[in-house]
Design an enzyme around this catalytic site. Sequence first.
Site, PDB file in Angstrom:
ATOM      1  CB  CYS A  73       5.607  68.390  29.388  1.00  0.00           C
ATOM      2  SG  CYS A  73       6.508  68.666  30.914  1.00  0.00           S
TER       3      CYS A  73
ATOM      4  CD  GLU B 168       1.714  70.430  36.362  1.00  0.00           C
ATOM      5  OE1 GLU B 168       2.074  71.026  35.336  1.00  0.00           O
ATOM      6  OE2 GLU B 168       1.681  70.978  37.473  1.00  0.00           O
TER       7      GLU B 168
ATOM      8  CE  LYS C  57      -1.962  54.104  34.339  1.00  0.00           C
ATOM      9  NZ  LYS C  57      -0.894  53.476  33.555  1.00  0.00           N
TER      10      LYS C  57
ATOM     11  CD  GLU D  36       3.355  67.531  24.058  1.00  0.00           C
ATOM     12  OE1 GLU D  36       2.342  66.831  24.212  1.00  0.00           O
ATOM     13  OE2 GLU D  36       4.023  67.966  25.013  1.00  0.00           O
TER      14      GLU D  36
ATOM     15  CB  VAL E 192      -5.232  61.273  28.805  1.00  0.00           C
ATOM     16  CG1 VAL E 192      -5.654  60.598  30.101  1.00  0.00           C
ATOM     17  CG2 VAL E 192      -4.994  60.222  27.727  1.00  0.00           C
TER      18      VAL E 192
END
Length: 501
Positions: free
Chosen positions: A314, A280, A206, A411, A262
């Site tokens: 990231c 990750e 997805k 972040e 998540v």
Amino acid sequence: MSETKTKETTYKPTSPNSKLDFASLWEYSEAPESSANLEIKDKYDLFIGGKFVKPSKDRYFKSINPSSNEEVTQFAEATQKDVDKAVKAARKAFKGEWSDLNPSSRGKYIYRIARMLQERAREFAIAESIDGGKPIRESRDVDIPLAAAYFFYYAGWADKLEYAFPGKKPEALGVCGQIIPWNFPLLMLAWKIAPALACGNTVVLKPAETTSLTAMMFAELVKDAGLPDGVVNIVTGAGQTGAEIVNHKDIDKIAFTGSTNVGKIIQKSLAGTDKKYTLELGGKGALILFEDAPIDQAVEGIINAIYFNQGHVCCAGSRLLVQENIADKVIMKLKDRLETLIVGDPLDKNTDIGAINSKEQFDRVNSYLELGVEEGAEVYQSKCSVPENGYFIRPTLFTNVSQSNRVVQEEIFGPVLTVQSFRTADEAIEKANNTPFGLAGGVWTDKGSKIFKVGSALRSGVVWANTYNKFDPTSPFGGYKESGVGREGGLHGLSAYLNLK
Ligand code: NAP
Ligand code: MG
């Protein structure tokens, strides 16, 4: 194991989609790229069992171009029923044709995918920039070539798994559910699909809601490559579609890249099941700059570390830790350099910073800009003009921040750098490690011994020395602490898709 060969297909070396003259591919030209060079469908169905199929509820959602706020296309919303159909197709392929294939034939399919990605590179690059907002220079020079490189690299392992893991009996896991974010859409797909296929698994992937275009173009490529039906299935949709994949009973492994929030939800859902998983997640990379470093080179490295891909990275170096006696000089040089960065049209080859990926992310980054000011930081933003439509944020520096500020701890995932100073290497290490994350970091110094000392003390999955944001399929990537579980890339990434008995 049968001696089946890769299927002959009608595959031709240019894309049926393309209006481009491939002789002129990447020829130097100042002219901006254009969507006229690409045929985008009005809407895309799901890719299940080798066919494009309508979603069970016949619902589609819009994808916009964040630099113009115009609709790009529409993607199908996959429900539980559709995910189940995709998993069944993947299981059927796993039990049949794909597992029966000898490993070198499997490798040939993956090589073929890699070559076709290279041949269609320009279309993929344009699509990536239109759908996601990143500068064409980056999609052209980084995202798409690297995606192909991951397929080439893992194709080579397909028939050498027993050499990769001596003394073990490598076995495919089965059906892998893969969920990816919007910051490097095709590249994250490649990180997931290439090793999974090389190990003999089948996949249900997805893509992110705001950037599904290159995944659907990849589905078309898979079809043209003649890959056996059901080996790769791509289902579009929102977070709920991702959750349906995570919770499906007949999936053997979940590979997720996305936010720490998540990631935590997924880890909870998987607890007590026998699904394997890799996560990750987010990061807040520190850049440690010592007084003995070549300063101008370091400034270039810092600009690349934080403003590459609008800071939607990231492993972005989003916290600069600079040795106290050179701090003023470095800040001055950084401000000068910010003024030269061009923010604007992602399809313009001169653009350094494109559009923020979505309205949601634009609001999020802006709320951090307000928060920084509330926390007492001094803010510096470049003064360049930005287009009126679309979501653009000028490159930003926060100075006068402290370690406990939220803009230092959380972040932001945008073009925003915080700057702190330090006196000793130990203080720099302490500050660098003092966040919930542990994904990446960088060190700038003239002394090899310092690189070794500081690099070893950083709790970061990746540490770059005198450079930043360099990626290679052979090297593992992943995080400590809240940055994730497991590694992707290299042999580590291969082992994550195998049972090693
Ligand atoms: P995200 O919100 O966590 O979404 C990631 C993917 O998960 C998307 O496809 C999303 O679908 C889907 N999703 C959302 N809720 C879900 C749920 N409950 N169950 C299953 N899937 C769900 O992250 P993002 O905003 O797209 O990406 C940015 C984050 O990714 C940053 O934190 C960044 O650091 C991280 N990242 C990490 C790495 C790494 O290698 N460590 C690499 C790149 C990015 P929708 O798109 O529909 O929301
Ligand atoms: Mg979009």
